[in-house]
Motif scaffolding. Structure first.
Motif, mmCIF file in Angstrom:
data_model
loop_
_atom_site.group_PDB
_atom_site.id
_atom_site.type_symbol
_atom_site.label_atom_id
_atom_site.label_comp_id
_atom_site.label_asym_id
_atom_site.label_seq_id
_atom_site.Cartn_x
_atom_site.Cartn_y
_atom_site.Cartn_z
ATOM 1 N N ASP A 114 0.841 -1.198 0.000
ATOM 2 C CA ASP A 114 0.000 0.000 0.000
ATOM 3 C C ASP A 114 0.878 1.251 0.000
ATOM 4 O O ASP A 114 1.963 1.255 0.587
ATOM 5 N N GLU A 115 0.384 2.295 -0.631
ATOM 6 C CA GLU A 115 1.196 3.485 -0.894
ATOM 7 C C GLU A 115 0.779 4.677 -0.040
ATOM 8 O O GLU A 115 -0.417 4.903 0.202
ATOM 9 N N ILE A 116 1.790 5.424 0.390
ATOM 10 C CA ILE A 116 1.608 6.651 1.159
ATOM 11 C C ILE A 116 2.365 7.758 0.437
ATOM 12 O O ILE A 116 3.561 7.637 0.185
ATOM 13 N N GLU A 163 -4.182 2.357 -7.665
ATOM 14 C CA GLU A 163 -5.206 1.688 -6.869
ATOM 15 C C GLU A 163 -4.694 1.262 -5.501
ATOM 16 O O GLU A 163 -5.484 0.908 -4.621
ATOM 17 N N ARG A 164 -3.372 1.326 -5.276
ATOM 18 C CA ARG A 164 -2.794 0.952 -3.981
ATOM 19 C C ARG A 164 -2.554 2.152 -3.070
ATOM 20 O O ARG A 164 -2.100 1.990 -1.944
ATOM 21 N N VAL A 168 -2.371 10.177 1.965
ATOM 22 C CA VAL A 168 -1.541 11.338 1.665
ATOM 23 C C VAL A 168 -1.283 12.055 2.983
ATOM 24 O O VAL A 168 -2.206 12.258 3.777
ATOM 25 N N ALA A 169 -0.029 12.406 3.240
ATOM 26 C CA ALA A 169 0.321 13.164 4.453
ATOM 27 C C ALA A 169 1.155 14.361 4.022
ATOM 28 O O ALA A 169 2.268 14.191 3.508
ATOM 29 N N GLY A 194 -9.879 7.545 -3.849
ATOM 30 C CA GLY A 194 -10.170 6.618 -2.765
ATOM 31 C C GLY A 194 -9.171 6.613 -1.636
ATOM 32 O O GLY A 194 -9.141 5.672 -0.830
ATOM 33 N N ALA A 195 -8.344 7.657 -1.548
ATOM 34 C CA ALA A 195 -7.330 7.747 -0.489
ATOM 35 C C ALA A 195 -7.760 8.736 0.581
ATOM 36 O O ALA A 195 -8.583 9.630 0.342
ATOM 37 N N MET A 196 -7.186 8.583 1.762
ATOM 38 C CA MET A 196 -7.375 9.541 2.842
ATOM 39 C C MET A 196 -6.237 10.554 2.819
ATOM 40 O O MET A 196 -5.208 10.352 2.181
#
Length: 406
Positions: A114-116, A163-164, A168-169, A194-196
């Motif tokens: 999963d990606e950040i 999609e992964r 986001v920070a 679809g990300a936070m």
């Protein structure tokens, strides 16, 4: 209401002291701001006349302290324009708040592959907790570049999503460039994929109104000691719909519903995330600090800090020996600089002998320092109580440092 810097300064006792026989010129506000008398008085009053543990007692002192503690939570919700005070979690600071989010997301929602997405100008407090997920969960960190003024390319940002991508920070305002990031647009793009998104507001919250509902972020963090409050207290805002589904961070008192020998159930947010005795005095004093801020002429405060920054940029740029980092026209009141050929630690030491307090180092932004091609900078940062005369004192002290060390 009219902003008057002399009236503001009169409320900060420490500003009357001297350093090395010179009037104190405190320009290290991005690291921590000084405290108004109202906050000092609140801490004293809470300790001398109204203190007990919160939420657990039925006696008068406990009820009074609980009321003051929860009033502070309500004040934070008002300060951020949160939809509910149940979206406000008290933490030990901004660092603790980011760690809380990273930890709970790492339990169930972010795993291997999963990606950040992070920007290269993040403070270490918004980098290292995500590295933990890289090390321990196999998450992938993806780095959003910025230009020489800290600007974000939104097209390049959107192209990073797959999609992964789960999170986001990003900082709301850089503690090196002073650049304000387009968080609202970044949140919209993140949600479309679809990300936070979490925004680090530790530098921004003190410099004008923040509206988390308008920004559309899932999480927003800031710290008390940079918003005229005490250290040891911070805030995590989280959308209720997000908080409701997240597991606890720490275990202990207050965060539970039922504890039995073979099972445990958990309290509702925000208490689910506030295990143990909280920083009671600090939270109450933070509420006082935020009410103090909201009682000021905020438009006048923003204009004053803007004028200070413009004056400092012009005066420092007029020298032929100072290199400036970041020149966005709408930057916040933070200026990173170096005297050419002189280490910033030496600059800071010489300025201190002139009574001028600035920061020197990498500012917990080593990825950004690497991009800038330097190991460290000096940094002057301004608050409501600073004056144009103090900017002039900074420039004169820099001239003395240049003459002495070059």
């Amino acid at each position: 209401m009219t902003f008057n810097v002399a009236d503001i300064r009169a409320q900060f006792p420490i500003l009357s002291r001297e350093v090395h026989g010179k009037p104190l010129v405190y320009l290290d506000n991005a690291a921590s701001v000084q405290k108004p008398q109202a906050v000092i008085d609140q801490l004293t009053a809470s300790m001398t006349g109204q203190y007990a543990n919160v939420h657990r007692g039925l006696h008068t002192l406990s009820n009074e302290t609980t009321g003051a503690f929860e009033e502070a939570r309500s004040t934070v919700a008002q300060f951020l324009n949160a939809a509910s005070m149940d979206e406000i979690i008290f933490t030990m600071g901004g660092t603790d708040a980011v760690n809380l989010v990273a930890n709970v997301l790492g339990q169930e929602e972010i795993g291997e592959g999963d990606e950040i997405i992070l920007s290269v100008m993040e403070h270490h407090s918004n980098i290292v907790p995500w590295h933990f997920l890289r090390e321990r969960k196999g998450a992938v960190l993806k780095w959003l570049d910025v230009d020489a003024d800290g600007n974000v390319d939104l097209d390049a940002y959107e192209a990073m999503f797959t999609e992964r991508t789960k999170m986001v920070a990003v900082t709301h305002q850089s503690n090196v460039f002073g650049t304000v990031t387009p968080v609202k647009e970044m949140a919209r793009i993140a949600h479309e994929h679809g990300a936070m998104i979490l925004s680090d507001g530790c530098q921004k919250a003190v410099h004008g109104p923040v509206d988390v509902q308008d920004l559309g972020v899932d999480f927003y963090v800031f710290t008390g000691h940079k918003t005229y409050g005490p250290s040891g207290i911070g805030v995590l805002y989280g959308k209720k719909s997000v908080l409701d589904r997240l597991p606890p961070y720490r275990g202990g008192g207050e965060m539970i519903d039922i504890v039995e020998q073979d099972r445990v159930t958990y309290n509702e947010p925000p208490h689910r995330f506030e295990a143990g005795t909280p920083p009671i005095l600090e939270a109450i004093a933070l509420g006082t600090a935020l009410r103090w801020m909201m009682a000021q002429d905020l438009d006048g405060l923003v204009a004053h800090e803007r004028a200070l920054t413009d004056h400092a940029m012009e005066a420092l740029r007029a020298t032929n020996f100072i290199e400036l980092y970041g020149a966005h026209p709408d930057k916040g009141p933070v200026i990173a600089f170096n005297l050419k050929g002189i280490h910033p630690h030496d600059v800071s030491t010489i300025l201190d002998r002139q009574g001028v307090a600035v920061r020197a180092g990498h500012h917990c932004c080593q990825p950004l320092m690497k991009k800038l091609g330097t190991s460290a900078t000096a940094r002057a940062s301004f608050a409501a109580y600073n004056t144009h005369e103090e900017i002039d004192a900074l420039v004169e002290a820099c001239r003395k440092a240049h003459d002495l060390l070059s």
